[in-house]
Design a protein around this motif. Structure first.
Motif, mmCIF file in Angstrom:
data_model
loop_
_atom_site.group_PDB
_atom_site.id
_atom_site.type_symbol
_atom_site.label_atom_id
_atom_site.label_comp_id
_atom_site.label_asym_id
_atom_site.label_seq_id
_atom_site.Cartn_x
_atom_site.Cartn_y
_atom_site.Cartn_z
ATOM 1 N N ASP A 127 0.835 -1.208 0.000
ATOM 2 C CA ASP A 127 0.000 0.000 0.000
ATOM 3 C C ASP A 127 0.867 1.255 0.000
ATOM 4 O O ASP A 127 0.574 2.231 -0.709
ATOM 5 N N GLN A 182 2.523 1.807 -3.501
ATOM 6 C CA GLN A 182 1.511 2.176 -4.483
ATOM 7 C C GLN A 182 1.087 3.632 -4.302
ATOM 8 O O GLN A 182 0.949 4.377 -5.283
ATOM 9 N N TRP A 183 0.876 4.023 -3.050
ATOM 10 C CA TRP A 183 0.472 5.403 -2.777
ATOM 11 C C TRP A 183 1.570 6.373 -3.205
ATOM 12 O O TRP A 183 1.296 7.381 -3.859
ATOM 13 N N SER A 211 1.807 6.728 -7.041
ATOM 14 C CA SER A 211 0.709 7.421 -7.729
ATOM 15 C C SER A 211 0.507 8.853 -7.256
ATOM 16 O O SER A 211 0.172 9.733 -8.054
ATOM 17 N N GLU A 231 1.092 -6.496 -7.589
ATOM 18 C CA GLU A 231 0.830 -5.053 -7.679
ATOM 19 C C GLU A 231 2.127 -4.253 -7.637
ATOM 20 O O GLU A 231 2.238 -3.198 -8.251
ATOM 21 N N VAL A 232 3.110 -4.768 -6.879
ATOM 22 C CA VAL A 232 4.403 -4.094 -6.806
ATOM 23 C C VAL A 232 5.184 -4.311 -8.094
ATOM 24 O O VAL A 232 5.778 -3.373 -8.645
ATOM 25 N N LEU A 248 4.365 -1.956 -10.839
ATOM 26 C CA LEU A 248 4.860 -0.583 -10.747
ATOM 27 C C LEU A 248 6.121 -0.380 -11.575
ATOM 28 O O LEU A 248 6.424 0.740 -12.009
#
Length: 414
Positions: free
Chosen positions: A241, A244-245, A248, A273-274, A277
């Protein structure tokens, strides 16, 4: 030497791997004073190579293989029994047999538990002095997950938050001392389990300042890159999290001002998800690296943009020990005795992060150097492992439940 049983949820090695640092130093500290019999799980195939190093510290040991996928499936059965998923995740008949046999064979009268789900193996031995190092209030972490995740994940996490808290309260009520990693964690647990407040305390993590130290390291970055580095286990959701934050909400504005800035995510087992990126401009995902220190040493800035956090962030203390300027959220700073603006940088929302990072990177290098030197001095003065673990010795020999120690007597100095 007297015998002592130590129960740890994940093998406490290698010693500089984020989620194993505390348990490794706990094992070493206890082994100087007791014949330690260790029971632990191995949930990473790479960790089997480290078994001899751990065995060398112990009088005896038991390593149980744990498949994360299989354990997750097995833990679903806990719902039918209305108990914590974490309890069933770490439930193992072979582990229980070894613990019971070792307790009887050696007449062990002291048990130290590391992480609440391992307390299930100590429950059959109420005559022993039982100290539980919860580290964090894990049930509250699950509550935070539930608040941030969509349904149905929110329902699963909410279930685990309530059932794990019930088990945490039970453990604290029946053991001799319930210890946490920081004063805020201990205070939170006292509010959640007021009946156990007299047995609740904390001891902070330390830092191996000889290992995490400024020095000459080969530069792992490409020429011209200005790295903003984040280190951590990258299958751990709060870390996922966080990056990601940052990727973005913060990084695009920073790169608009300085295209040479690169966000470097360093850590094992990056979640999908990582990994995704890495397709974005200015982001590198390393996966497992043999040594995180070169990445920290040659970074322009170490960042810890955590929005969900429990306990003390080793990644922050380690970067400070390496005399690196660190930019953190309030959540990442919780439990760390450091002065914002003098020993590290603090920012809360995206706009504050952008402003703080730009100001730090555009300022004179001497300013960041001074910040890093002050951070190193703070860690050297306040975070040696021997000093941090000293209160544990008192608890093992004089359990709060039997000795009537007040909670304040369990707490380490700030």
């Amino acid at each position: 030497m007297d015998d002592l049983l130590l129960l740890v949820h994940r093998m406490p090695y290698p010693p500089n791997k984020g989620d194993k640092i505390r348990s490794w130093h706990l094992l070493k500290h206890l082994a100087q004073r007791y014949r330690v019999h260790l029971a632990t799980f191995v949930d990473d195939e790479d960790d089997w190579q480290h078994v001899p190093a751990v065995q060398a510290v112990c009088a005896s040991s038991h390593f149980a293989a744990l498949s994360p996928r299989g354990a997750r499936l097995r833990s679903l059965g806990a719902v039918l029994r209305n108990r914590s998923l974490s309890f069933d995740y770490y439930r193992d008949a072979g582990m229980r047999r070894w613990v019971d046999s070792t307790m009887r064979q050696h007449g062990i009268g002291r048990i130290v538990v590391f992480s609440s789900p391992m307390a299930q193996y100590a429950e059959a031995w109420p005559q022993a002095r039982r100290i539980v190092d919860f580290c964090d209030v894990d049930s509250d972490k699950w509550r935070q997950y539930a608040e941030r995740k969509p349904w149905p994940a929110s329902a699963v996490f909410g279930y685990e938050a309530s059932r794990l808290l019930r088990y945490e309260r039970h453990i604290a009520a029946t053991c001799d001392a319930a210890l946490f990693v920081s004063a805020p964690e201990a205070e939170l647990f006292c509010r959640l389990a007021p009946d156990s407040a007299a047995r609740t305390g904390w001891f902070s993590n330390g830092v191996d300042t000889a290992y995490f130290a400024p020095g000459r390291y080969d530069n792992p970055y490409a020429a011209g890159d200005k790295a903003l580095v984040f280190c951590g286990a990258m299958d751990y959701w709060p870390n996922v999290d966080a990056v990601q934050w940052f990727a973005s909400e913060v990084l695009p504005a920073l790169r608009a001002r300085d295209p040479q800035l690169r966000f470097v995510i360093v850590g094992a087992r990056p979640a999908p998800e990582v990994q995704a990126l890495a397709a974005q401009p200015g982001i590198t995902v390393t996966g497992t690296v043999p040594d995180v220190r070169p990445y920290v040493a040659h970074a322009a800035l170490s960042v810890a943009p955590l929005r969900v956090a429990r306990g003390i962030q080793n990644k922050v203390l380690e970067a400070m020990a390496m005399a690196k300027a660190v930019l953190v959220t309030p959540q990442a700073l919780e439990g760390i005795d450091a002065e914002a603006g003098r020993e590290l940088l603090l920012a809360e929302d995206a706009q504050q992060w952008i402003a703080a990072a730009l100001a730090a990177l555009a300022g004179p290098p001497a300013v960041l150097d001074a910040l890093g030197q002050a951070a190193r001095a703070r860690v050297e003065a306040a975070y040696s492992w021997d000093a941090r673990l000293a209160p544990l010795d008192r608890m093992i020999e004089t359990p709060a439940a039997h000795g009537g120690a007040a909670a304040s007597a369990l707490w380490t100095p700030a």
